[in-house]
Design an enzyme around this catalytic site. Structure first.
Site, PDB file in Angstrom:
ATOM      1  N   LYS A  45      26.303  22.301  21.447  1.00 54.36           N
ATOM      2  CA  LYS A  45      27.695  21.823  21.561  1.00 54.36           C
ATOM      3  C   LYS A  45      27.768  20.583  22.441  1.00 54.36           C
ATOM      4  CE  LYS A  45      30.167  26.123  20.815  1.00 54.36           C
ATOM      5  NZ  LYS A  45      30.206  27.405  21.471  1.00 54.36           N
ATOM      6  N   GLY A 187      16.975  27.030  41.698  1.00 52.83           N
ATOM      7  CA  GLY A 187      17.161  27.212  40.254  1.00 52.83           C
ATOM      8  C   GLY A 187      16.375  28.381  39.677  1.00 52.83           C
ATOM      9  N   ASP A 201      15.701  42.250  33.720  1.00 53.32           N
ATOM     10  CA  ASP A 201      14.806  41.300  33.048  1.00 53.32           C
ATOM     11  C   ASP A 201      13.398  41.900  32.897  1.00 53.32           C
ATOM     12  OD1 ASP A 201      14.178  38.266  32.385  1.00 53.32           O
ATOM     13  OD2 ASP A 201      12.681  38.888  33.851  1.00 53.32           O
ATOM     14  N   LYS A 205      11.172  43.147  29.450  1.00 55.24           N
ATOM     15  CA  LYS A 205       9.813  42.671  29.164  1.00 55.24           C
ATOM     16  C   LYS A 205       8.812  43.824  29.052  1.00 55.24           C
ATOM     17  CE  LYS A 205      10.658  38.290  31.582  1.00 55.24           C
ATOM     18  NZ  LYS A 205      10.612  37.641  32.895  1.00 55.24           N
TER      19      LYS A 205
END
Ligand code: HSE
Length: 426
Positions: A45, A187, A201, A205
């Site tokens: 987008k 980050g 998470d 996995k």
């Protein structure tokens, strides 16, 4: 020269890294593999983001039909993350006969069977190397490097954010909140860090890796999960004195068909190779009945490392005459008897108690009555009369026994609280 048309769904961090690798190494892939891989469409987008990466705006779309209707596109790589719209778009792509490549562990762990069923209808391929341990080729190792083995155990650090936080707490003495803030600034951690710090998470996995390794669906609901948000820096410090380092480990074992899978902060001996895996790095042990132990180490996240796994899947997929099927991923009949209901481990227990005579004797008598052998005990000079911190390390014991013992200990008058309980993984 074989021409391969690729579509990229999303140009976030990993999508951008993938575009960069495909563009800069296009000539190299032509020369070394005889494959001319061209990005034919991008679904994004944010046109400015696409332009900043050097993508020709003529190939930027927002509607999936621009991908599914294009006969030149063979492979669709997805980078949206999360369930929707990724799930709908990938099912549409598979139904249009396009193979998919994804890093989306949440989608894959929750909807693998549905993706497999759609892929089987058209013979399209499913590739998901990038979903587990980023740039580290763990899926290919399990699938091809270890096919001579029954895989009996998978154990490792498969979330970089939590490893960064625990390393900062251990090496720099940071508190959890401070280390998380730094992980966010760098980050690694998201603004909402829940998926990483609460272990989701890693659960996605280990579910994918276990399913693949044991040829049996290990759904996320069967993976016991505990995150690191309640870890107290005090335990990391005391653990170090006892010779242990805390890590968020994903552990999955298959012993004679009985599976045990969990994600939790645990102590490992500081001499164990996993203890020296620092910062945002990942490392995984795989144990096969023939090969013994293999250890894989590398970057579990990031634009180029994860992009490396995505591109590796694109190239691998492009070379296949027909694609591998995963019949076991379709089997939703996963029954409780396939799973171990109790675990045996050593435990670290920290209690706070009043500094009165006989308190240690009362606690050790509860442990003795439950046949729990104590391997180590530590008590520092209390800071005040009502705050003695006592730490025990047990020998191997069933989790149910230690939990029963803890309930009894909590009810001993002089014991104020059970502050921490961690498994020790040796
Ligand atoms: N958020 C993950 C991690 C990377 O911190 O390891 C992508 O799976």
């Amino acid at each position: 020269m074989k021409k391969i048309g690729v579509a990229l769904l999303g140009l976030g961090t990993v999508g951008g890294g993938t575009y960069e690798i495909l563009t800069k190494n296009r000539e190299y892939f032509r020369k070394t593999l005889g494959l001319d891989v061209e990005v034919k469409a991008v679904l994004e987008k944010n046109l400015e983001r696409a332009k900043s990466l050097g993508v020709d705006e003529k190939i930027v779309f927002t509607d999936i039909s621009a991908v599914t209707a294009n006969p030149e596109i063979e492979i669709v790589a997805e980078f949206f993350g999360g369930i929707e719209p990724a799930r709908t778009f990938l099912i549409e792509a598979l139904k249009a006969g396009k193979s998919i490549v994804t890093a989306n562990k949440e989608l894959f762990s929750k909807h693998w069977f549905e993706l497999e069923a759609a892929a089987k209808e058209t013979g399209a391929g499913l590739y998901f190397e990038a979903s587990c341990v980023g740039g580290v080729p763990i899926i290919r190792t399990i699938e091809e490097g270890m096919q001579a083995n029954h895989i009996e155990e998978i154990k490792g650090i498969i979330n970089g954010t939590t490893n960064y936080i625990l390393t900062a707490m251990s090496d720099e003495g940071s508190e959890y909140g401070e280390a998380l803030k730094r992980a966010q600034e760098l980050g690694y951690a998201e603004f909402d860090p829940t998926a990483d710090v609460e272990g989701f998470d890693a659960t996605y996995k280990i579910s994918i890796l276990s399913t693949l390794a044991y040829h049996k669906r290990v759904p996320i609901e069967k993976v016991s999960r505990e995150g690191i948000s309640k870890v107290d820096a005090a335990d990391i410090k005391i653990g170090k004195e006892l010779g242990y380092t805390m890590k968020l480990l994903a552990v999955s074992k298959n012993r004679n068909g009985k599976i045990e899978a969990r994600v939790a902060p645990v102590f490992v001996p500081s001499t164990h190779p996993l203890a020296s895996v620092k910062g945002s790095f990942n490392a995984v042990y795989l144990h096969g009945d023939s090969v013994d132990d293999i250890m894989l180490y590398g970057r579990g996240a990031g634009a180029l490392p994860t992009g490396s796994a995505i591109v590796s899947d694109i190239l691998y997929c492009a070379k296949q005459a027909s694609h591998k099927r995963y019949p076991f991923a379709e089997n939703v009949e996963c029954v409780d008897k396939d799973f171990v209901s109790d675990y045996v481990a050593k435990f670290y227990i920290r209690l706070s108690a009043e500094d009165v005579e006989g308190v240690l004797a009362k606690i050790t008598s509860v442990l003795k009555n439950k046949n729990i052998n104590i391997e180590a005990v530590l008590q520092k000079k209390p800071v005040s009369k009502d705050n003695a911190q006592i730490v025990f390390v047990t020998d191997n014991v069933k989790e149910t026994s230690i939990k029963k013992a803890i309930e009894e200990i909590k009810n001993l008058g002089a014991v104020k609280q059970v502050e921490a309980l961690y498994r020790i993984e040796e």
